[in-house]
Design an enzyme around this catalytic site. Structure first.
Site, PDB file in Angstrom:
ATOM      1  N   LYS A   1     -64.906  -0.298  22.948  1.00  0.00           N
ATOM      2  CA  LYS A   1     -63.713   0.023  23.730  1.00  0.00           C
ATOM      3  C   LYS A   1     -62.449  -0.055  22.851  1.00  0.00           C
ATOM      4  CE  LYS A   1     -65.878   0.659  27.633  1.00  0.00           C
ATOM      5  NZ  LYS A   1     -67.239   0.857  27.141  1.00  0.00           N
TER       6      LYS A   1
HETATM    7  C1  LIG Z   1     -67.493   3.224  33.067  1.00  0.00           C
HETATM    8  C2  LIG Z   1     -68.136   1.966  32.561  1.00  0.00           C
HETATM    9  N1  LIG Z   1     -68.331   0.956  33.423  1.00  0.00           N
HETATM   10  C3  LIG Z   1     -68.886  -0.208  33.027  1.00  0.00           C
HETATM   11  C4  LIG Z   1     -69.271  -0.397  31.720  1.00  0.00           C
HETATM   12  C5  LIG Z   1     -69.932  -1.685  31.345  1.00  0.00           C
HETATM   13  O1  LIG Z   1     -69.144  -2.444  30.508  1.00  0.00           O
HETATM   14  P1  LIG Z   1     -69.780  -3.691  29.739  1.00  0.00           P
HETATM   15  O2  LIG Z   1     -70.542  -3.129  28.575  1.00  0.00           O
HETATM   16  O3  LIG Z   1     -68.582  -4.486  29.297  1.00  0.00           O
HETATM   17  O4  LIG Z   1     -70.633  -4.424  30.685  1.00  0.00           O
HETATM   18  C6  LIG Z   1     -69.079   0.620  30.776  1.00  0.00           C
HETATM   19  C7  LIG Z   1     -69.496   0.400  29.385  1.00  0.00           C
HETATM   20  O5  LIG Z   1     -69.402   1.164  28.505  1.00  0.00           O
HETATM   21  C8  LIG Z   1     -68.499   1.838  31.202  1.00  0.00           C
HETATM   22  O6  LIG Z   1     -68.325   2.855  30.354  1.00  0.00           O
END
Ligand SMILES: Cc1ncc(COP(=O)(O)O)c(C=O)c1O
Length: 415
Positions: free
Chosen positions: A200
């Site tokens: 990110k």
């Molecule tokens: C739209 C979206 N939601 C949720 C997530 C999940 O994030 P995390 O990897 O921090 O759990 C991501 C991860 O890339 C994402 O792109």
């Protein structure tokens, strides 16, 4: 610059890039500052359980989101689960299918039923009319996703939510630093969840945060992410451990320090891609600026097969052979992934159309101007010779293309 199809690595030529270009490569940080923060944590021997670095990180995230409370978590997936549990959601939750699997998976894991509604083709985000059409007596909430950092149509979604007595939350995994009409992502829903995964714009190695103006909800989430201790009356589910560590917060803070520079670099990269590809029929570089303030972490192109004669999946393979590792954010839509595949859903024509066309290009601080020009030249070759390329591929290697959405954005390696 390659001009003949036989120059392409896909057909046996040398790869254009010795060092692969990757979508989601971590943005540069000031390592000395990171080490200084890690030293501080080690010296104080306060490594987890709401230490000073996590608290500082939470304050800065809440500030960027324009809300009073942020609870840092080990990742956004756990953040979504904590939020849904703390809010007492039940039954069905309406969300887009055009998202990463984490959005539906997080809620399904805790016994809720994701219900997919179609997107507005102009924004890629939930269409409020489709949300209204998907409401049933079992619906308890709407979870919009600020796709590629584009803020959802929050006011229209709020209207639908209010009319049906639903809560409105956003998966803001992509959207730190994004805003619409001066309202930051993070402040548009009853609560929102950011991701600080390594890929990110701001990363904490792994991390997330639930942000909200609701003090009671924040307190419940804070208690639940630490085994439910300190929750008055407890929770029937007990609690979980989803805390952010001090090491992750040290990285998150150092990454936040670099955020203005990252946005600036991303913005310039995006503009360079747009300029290089401006006149290329059938290749559209998505313009995020029309939809508000964006962190430009996602440079998205849409490949129109009817015009170019080449499918997005083949473009990805051709670029990959050159060392350019693109991603299809998000393809296929979640309704075509296990365990949702085969389950009844509303028609999702706009999701399916967009999912078949999108391609995410490398950006961030790890890519230079010359790299962008060379990636654009390769895309130009694919698009202008698309029919020939497709025919030659069909004649030589009729292998299946492009894996489905199986991993989060990677740094060289799926997880
Ligand atoms: C739209 C979206 N939601 C949720 C997530 C999940 O994030 P995390 O990897 O921090 O759990 C991501 C991860 O890339 C994402 O792109």
């Amino acid at each position: 610059m390659k001009s003949a199809l036989s120059d392409l690595a896909f057909f046996g030529g040398p790869a254009a890039f010795d060092q692969p270009l990757l979508v989601g490569r971590p943005n540069r940080i000031d390592r000395a500052r990171l080490y200084e923060r890690l030293d501080r944590a080690l010296d104080s021997q306060w490594l987890s359980n709401g230490g000073p670095l996590v608290r500082e990180f939470e304050e800065r995230v809440a500030g960027l989101a324009g809300v009073r409370h942020a609870v840092a978590t080990c990742n956004a997936t756990a953040g979504l689960q904590l939020l849904a549990h703390a809010a007492g959601l039940t039954g069905e939750v309406i969300m887009p299918s055009m998202t990463f699997a984490a959005t539906p998976h997080a809620l399904r894991w805790i016994g809720l039923t994701p219900v997919f509604a179609d997107i507005d083709p102009d924004t890629g985000n939930l269409d409020p009319d489709q949300v209204a059409a998907a409401v049933t007596p079992r619906t308890s909430a709407v979870v919009g996703v600020h796709l590629w950092g584009r803020p959802c149509a929050a006011d229209q979604l709020r209207k639908v939510a209010d009319e049906h007595g639903l809560r409105l939350y956003f998966d803001a995994a992509h959207a730190l630093g994004c805003a619409v009409d001066g309202r930051p992502a993070g402040s548009l829903g009853d609560a929102e969840v950011f991701s600080f995964h390594a890929t990110k714009a701001v990363n904490a190695f792994e991390g997330g945060a639930v942000v909200t103006d609701d003090a009671d909800l924040a307190a419940r989430i804070r208690a639940l992410h630490n085994f439910g201790f300190d929750l008055p009356g407890g929770s029937p589910a007990g609690g979980t451990n989803a805390k952010m560590s001090e090491a992750a917060a040290a990285m998150g803070l150092t990454s936040l320090d670099a955020f203005p520079e990252v946005i600036d670099r991303n913005r310039r990269n995006h503009a360079a891609y747009r300029e290089h590809l401006a006149d290329l029929p059938g290749v559209l570089v998505a313009d995020h600026d029309r939809h508000g303030l964006n962190n430009h972490q996602y440079v998205i192109v849409e490949i129109d097969e009817a015009t170019t004669g080449i499918h997005r999946d083949l473009v990805m393979e051709v670029l990959k052979a050159e060392g350019v590792h693109t991603r299809a954010y998000f393809s296929p839509g979640c309704h075509e992934l296990e365990p949702y595949r085969g389950q009844p859903h509303a028609p999702l024509p706009h999701t399916e159309r967009l999912a078949a066309r999108v391609l995410s290009l490398p950006t961030g601080t790890a890519i230079g101007d010359d790299d962008i020009r060379r990636v654009a030249d390769l895309l130009r070759l694919c698009a202008t010779r698309g029919r020939e390329l497709t025919a030659r591929h069909r004649d030589t290697a009729p292998a299946p293309l492009a894996a489905p959405q199986t991993s989060t954005p990677t740094i060289g390696r799926s997880r």
